[in-house]
Design a protein around this motif. Structure first.
Motif, short mmCIF file in Angstrom:
data_model
loop_
_atom_site.label_atom_id
_atom_site.label_comp_id
_atom_site.label_asym_id
_atom_site.label_seq_id
_atom_site.Cartn_x
_atom_site.Cartn_y
_atom_site.Cartn_z
N VAL A 143 -4.21 -10.65 1.45
CA VAL A 143 -3.49 -10.74 2.73
C VAL A 143 -4.30 -10.12 3.85
O VAL A 143 -4.40 -10.68 4.96
N MET A 144 -4.92 -8.97 3.57
CA MET A 144 -5.63 -8.23 4.61
C MET A 144 -7.13 -8.50 4.61
O MET A 144 -7.86 -7.90 5.42
N ASN A 145 -7.61 -9.34 3.70
CA ASN A 145 -9.04 -9.65 3.62
C ASN A 145 -9.87 -8.37 3.49
O ASN A 145 -10.72 -8.06 4.32
N LEU A 146 -9.60 -7.62 2.41
CA LEU A 146 -10.23 -6.32 2.22
C LEU A 146 -11.09 -6.31 0.96
O LEU A 146 -10.74 -6.94 -0.04
N PRO A 147 -12.20 -5.58 1.00
CA PRO A 147 -12.92 -5.31 -0.25
C PRO A 147 -12.14 -4.30 -1.08
O PRO A 147 -11.49 -3.41 -0.53
N ALA A 148 -12.20 -4.41 -2.40
CA ALA A 148 -11.36 -3.59 -3.27
C ALA A 148 -11.60 -2.10 -3.09
O ALA A 148 -10.66 -1.30 -3.17
N GLU A 149 -12.85 -1.71 -2.82
CA GLU A 149 -13.14 -0.27 -2.77
C GLU A 149 -12.47 0.43 -1.58
O GLU A 149 -12.33 1.66 -1.58
N ILE A 150 -12.05 -0.33 -0.59
CA ILE A 150 -11.44 0.30 0.59
C ILE A 150 -10.08 0.90 0.26
O ILE A 150 -9.66 1.89 0.86
N VAL A 151 -9.35 0.31 -0.71
CA VAL A 151 -8.00 0.77 -1.00
C VAL A 151 -7.88 1.25 -2.45
O VAL A 151 -6.79 1.19 -3.04
N GLU A 152 -8.96 1.73 -3.03
CA GLU A 152 -8.88 2.25 -4.38
C GLU A 152 -8.07 3.54 -4.42
O GLU A 152 -8.07 4.33 -3.46
N THR A 153 -7.42 3.77 -5.55
CA THR A 153 -6.63 4.99 -5.72
C THR A 153 -7.51 6.22 -5.54
O THR A 153 -8.61 6.29 -6.08
N GLY A 154 -7.00 7.16 -4.77
CA GLY A 154 -7.75 8.38 -4.53
C GLY A 154 -8.56 8.36 -3.25
O GLY A 154 -9.03 9.40 -2.79
N THR A 155 -8.72 7.18 -2.66
CA THR A 155 -9.46 7.08 -1.39
C THR A 155 -8.59 7.63 -0.25
O THR A 155 -7.42 7.27 -0.14
N LEU B 143 0.86 -1.18 0.00
CA LEU B 143 0.00 0.00 0.00
C LEU B 143 0.90 1.23 0.00
O LEU B 143 1.81 1.33 0.82
N VAL B 144 0.64 2.15 -0.96
CA VAL B 144 1.41 3.40 -1.03
C VAL B 144 0.41 4.55 -0.91
O VAL B 144 -0.60 4.58 -1.61
N HIS B 145 0.72 5.48 -0.02
CA HIS B 145 -0.17 6.64 0.12
C HIS B 145 0.64 7.87 0.48
O HIS B 145 1.76 7.78 1.03
N ASP B 146 0.08 9.03 0.12
CA ASP B 146 0.71 10.28 0.52
C ASP B 146 0.06 10.73 1.82
O ASP B 146 -0.55 9.94 2.53
N ARG B 147 0.15 12.00 2.11
CA ARG B 147 -0.39 12.49 3.38
C ARG B 147 -1.92 12.46 3.41
O ARG B 147 -2.51 12.55 4.49
N GLU B 148 -2.54 12.35 2.25
CA GLU B 148 -4.00 12.40 2.22
C GLU B 148 -4.64 11.14 1.63
O GLU B 148 -5.54 10.57 2.24
N ASN B 149 -4.19 10.73 0.45
CA ASN B 149 -4.90 9.70 -0.29
C ASN B 149 -4.04 8.48 -0.59
O ASN B 149 -2.81 8.55 -0.60
N ILE B 150 -4.73 7.40 -0.88
CA ILE B 150 -4.06 6.18 -1.33
C ILE B 150 -3.64 6.36 -2.78
O ILE B 150 -4.44 6.76 -3.63
N VAL B 151 -2.37 6.07 -3.06
CA VAL B 151 -1.84 6.19 -4.42
C VAL B 151 -1.99 4.87 -5.17
O VAL B 151 -2.41 4.85 -6.33
N ILE B 152 -1.67 3.78 -4.51
CA ILE B 152 -1.76 2.48 -5.16
C ILE B 152 -1.79 1.38 -4.11
O ILE B 152 -1.24 1.54 -3.01
N ALA B 153 -2.47 0.28 -4.45
CA ALA B 153 -2.47 -0.92 -3.60
C ALA B 153 -2.56 -2.13 -4.52
O ALA B 153 -3.35 -2.15 -5.45
N ASN B 154 -1.71 -3.14 -4.28
CA ASN B 154 -1.74 -4.30 -5.16
C ASN B 154 -2.81 -5.31 -4.72
O ASN B 154 -3.40 -5.19 -3.64
N LYS B 155 -3.04 -6.30 -5.56
CA LYS B 155 -4.09 -7.27 -5.28
C LYS B 155 -3.75 -8.15 -4.09
O LYS B 155 -4.65 -8.63 -3.39
N HIS B 156 -2.46 -8.39 -3.90
CA HIS B 156 -2.06 -9.19 -2.74
C HIS B 156 -2.50 -8.51 -1.44
O HIS B 156 -2.76 -9.17 -0.43
N MET B 157 -2.57 -7.21 -1.48
CA MET B 157 -3.03 -6.45 -0.31
C MET B 157 -4.45 -6.88 0.08
O MET B 157 -4.78 -7.03 1.27
#
Length: 687
Positions: free
Chosen positions: A171-183, A154-168
């Motif tokens: 591994v973390m048992n997450l729905p895709a919309e939680i780590v979408e770019t811009g969130t 997971l890569v993010h700046d001070r405000e938003n998520i920049v990118i997250a791979n599918k393994h994320m």
């Protein structure tokens, strides 16, 4: 060219200058490579030609005064906002309401990507559309590379998520919309906090912000459902690079040990019969909740309620059908309660047939609604081993706001409300009232006095005359117990008989009443009949036939002089032992009267199964028959029925000449009531 101050120009010249400047501004903006839109909270104020070309819309669509909301919805409907239109729409609305700057990505139907930079100042917003198609393609290459990493990234700046791979996600048992770019990455943190990954949200957020400020990183372990995850955070180029590694296997032994401990704890807190929490767990949870509310009640608009529910007449179920049947009934009832209460509530079995619930509600009426639904759940028919029956329940409720000092006092409050419900009318729902505590204390003191009243000879029998209507002579008397309390004076039977039944003292008191009546009316020269009431408790728990025999023999009372009165409560169990006792009484030659006939179930089957010699019509119907035709008809029907079955009838509660006259005309056998005489001590009755 330098334009002079407009103030020195005449009005026509100033107006021409304004028009020129506006046209010049529009010309410059229209020739920009970037798309430009100017807007306020509601409307579009200006849009250059470039943005119309970018979005493939007409200039009229973005003309001044056009709805900003409709423009946004147009893009959402077309799927322009990349990568998630609905989330982007929510973010735009949030920024507009807050008047904040924002950046987002838009993909047009021709496959081009545009970065939208929006700035907001003094109620006016300006958005610029910059073509970043090539930049986006380079990003796609980067994303492909990122996906080859075996760890969650997971890569993010001070405000938003920049990118997250599918393994994320895996591994973390997450729905895709939680780590979408811009969130906003804070939303990701909140999501994990809500499912229990973090002990402290604020602490975790602060740790990330500190890492940004210090240009450092940190390592930790966290949970993701049933997994143990190693988290490594590194700061580079003002971006946070976070890797998530599944280390569950490395923690397997520890996890298994924790599971075993949890299983033991669950077993220790669970009622083995019903599967709900047991009394110990219930008390512990109530204590924790009470302490929590003591600390936080001033900041809460809600209410903490404790509900206690007790099944009515459960003992006869066990006695009639057996304890295995009763256990199945408790299981069924517990399952029904589980469907009534919410997941946030706590339900427990806290006694043999008593259940408790701890609920957090918005108001007291909501607690009453839950309690009522629990009670109603018990009233639905239950089929067990081909036997269908209905049960009922009484309910008591107490609240944190009632002002209790601790959880134990709150429990006592609910218990007092429960007993008030049982005393008043079984099947009721009562809330705690301060007077219940006062009444409980008074009841306790009365109980203590009652326990010694028999030894102190404080009980006395009063007798009320029963008149034979065909002869006008005395047919007999009914013995009525009174308590001559040393300080309270003459205590009403309504106050001490229920207490005596509850404590079991009624058995000794009933035996004394039987002997005292035999003593008063016994003797060879006396043939006056006396009726003695027998409590359901006395009927069940004493050797009634033996007590009657002793009284008859000891005081030389002829069997035909004695009449035993019972109510329908004695017949509820309707078993062979009941029939055996009643037949034994009749075999002694003693009369048997069914008291308060018509007030209860009044099953006609009772009259055929049991050897009654007399019926006593309940005083309610006698009171009503003058003004109510149905009551009059019922009284006449009872008289006719009894006559046909060879039973006599006594009408209770006769207080007016009109009632007496109607009963005479209806061929009633005997009457009893204040019109004929009030209850009096034996020394004052005229025999």
């Amino acid at each position: 060219m330098r334009l002079q101050s407009k103030d020195k120009l005449p009005f026509p010249s100033r107006k021409r200058l304004d028009n020129f400047q506006t046209a010049l501004c529009h010309t410059i903006v229209d020739r920009m490579e970037q798309g430009v839109i100017v807007f306020d909270h509601e409307n579009i104020l200006f849009a250059n030609k470039t943005v119309c070309e970018i979005l493939s819309v007409s200039e009229d669509f973005l003309s001044p005064g056009s709805s900003l909301e409709e423009f946004i919805k147009f893009g959402v409907k077309r799927g322009d906002y990349y990568p998630n239109s609905e989330l982007t729409l929510a973010a735009i609305r949030m920024r507009l309401m807050a008047g904040e700057d924002f950046v987002l990505l838009r993909k047009t139907p021709n496959g081009r990507f545009y970065r939208i930079n929006s700035r907001y100042q003094d109620g006016i917003g300006i958005s610029t559309y910059t073509d970043i198609t090539e930049e986006t393609r380079e990003k796609a290459v980067l994303e492909t590379t990122v996906e080859t990493i075996a760890q969650g990234l997971l890569v993010h700046d001070r405000e938003n998520i920049v990118i997250a791979n599918k393994h994320m996600l895996s591994v973390m048992n997450l729905p895709a919309e939680i780590v979408e770019t811009g969130t906003p990455w804070i939303e990701f943190v909140k999501y994990r906090a809500e499912r229990g990954d973090y002990d402290s949200v604020d602490e975790h957020v602060q740790k990330i912000l500190d890492a940004f400020d210090s240009q450092t990183g940190f390592s930790t372990e966290t949970r993701a459902n049933d997994k143990t995850i190693r988290v490594e955070c590194r700061n580079a180029h003002d971006m946070m690079f976070v890797t998530y590694t599944d280390v569950t296997d490395a923690r397997a032994r520890e996890t298994k040990l924790q599971q075993k401990e949890a299983e033991v704890r669950v077993l220790a807190e669970t009622d083995s019969l019903t599967g709900v929490k047991n009394r110990r767990a219930f008390d512990d949870y109530l204590a924790k909740q009470f302490k929590h509310w003591q600390k936080n009640s001033n900041n809460s608009q809600k209410e903490l309620a404790l509900i206690l529910l007790d099944l009515d007449h459960f003992k006869p179920v066990n006695d009639t059908y057996g304890h295995s049947f009763g256990d199945n009934l408790l299981k069924r009832v517990a399952r029904r309660f589980g469907k009534v209460i919410r997941k946030s509530d706590t339900i427990a079995r806290i006694g043999g047939d008593e259940f408790g619930a701890i609920v957090e509600v918005a108001c007291k009426s909501e607690a009453i609604e839950i309690a009522t639904r629990m009670r109603d759940a018990t009233r639905q028919p239950i089929l067990i081993d081909k036997t269908k029956l209905r049960v009922n329940a009484s309910v008591g409720i107490s609240y944190f706001s009632d002002g209790f000092n601790d959880a134990s006092a709150m429990f006592v409050g609910a218990d007092l409300a429960l007993y008030a419900a049982k005393d008043d009318s079984r099947g009721s729902v009562y809330e705690f009232e301060p007077e219940f505590a006062y009444n409980a204390k008074a009841k306790y003191l009365l109980e203590q006095d009652l326990m010694s009243a028999l030894d102190k000879n404080e009980f006395v029998l009063y007798y009320q005359v029963q008149q034979n209507l065909s002869t006008g002579s005395v047919a007999g008397y009914e013995a009525l117990m009174r308590w001559q309390h040393p300080t309270k004076g003459l205590v009403s039977p309504a106050d001490f008989i229920p207490l005596a039944e509850e404590t079991g003292l009624i058995v000794q008191m009933g035996r004394w009443a039987l002997k005292q009546a035999a003593r008063d009316f016994g003797g060879k020269d006396n043939n006056t009949r006396v009726a003695v009431n027998v409590s359901p408790v006395q009927f069940r728990e004493s050797n009634l036939i033996e007590d009657i025999q002793q009284a008859l023999a000891e005081y030389d009372l002829a069997p035909e002089q004695l009449e035993i009165e019972i109510t329908e409560d004695v017949l509820i169990e309707d078993n062979s032992n009941t029939l055996k006792i009643l037949e034994g009484i009749r075999e002694l030659g003693v009369g048997l009267s069914l008291d308060d006939f018509g007030a209860g179930y009044s099953s006609l089957g009772y009259l055929t199964r049991y050897p009654f010699s007399k019926l006593k019509i309940d005083r309610y119907f006698i009171d009503q028959m003058i003004r109510d035709e149905r009551s009059k008809s019922l009284v006449k029907s009872i008289l006719s029925l009894a006559s046909n079955m060879g039973m006599k009838v006594t009408a209770e509660g006769v207080e007016t000449p009109e009632q007496l006259d109607l009963l005479i005309k209806s061929n009633c056998d005997e009457v009893q009531g204040y019109l004929l005489g009030r209850p009096e001590p034996f020394s004052k009755i005229n025999r």
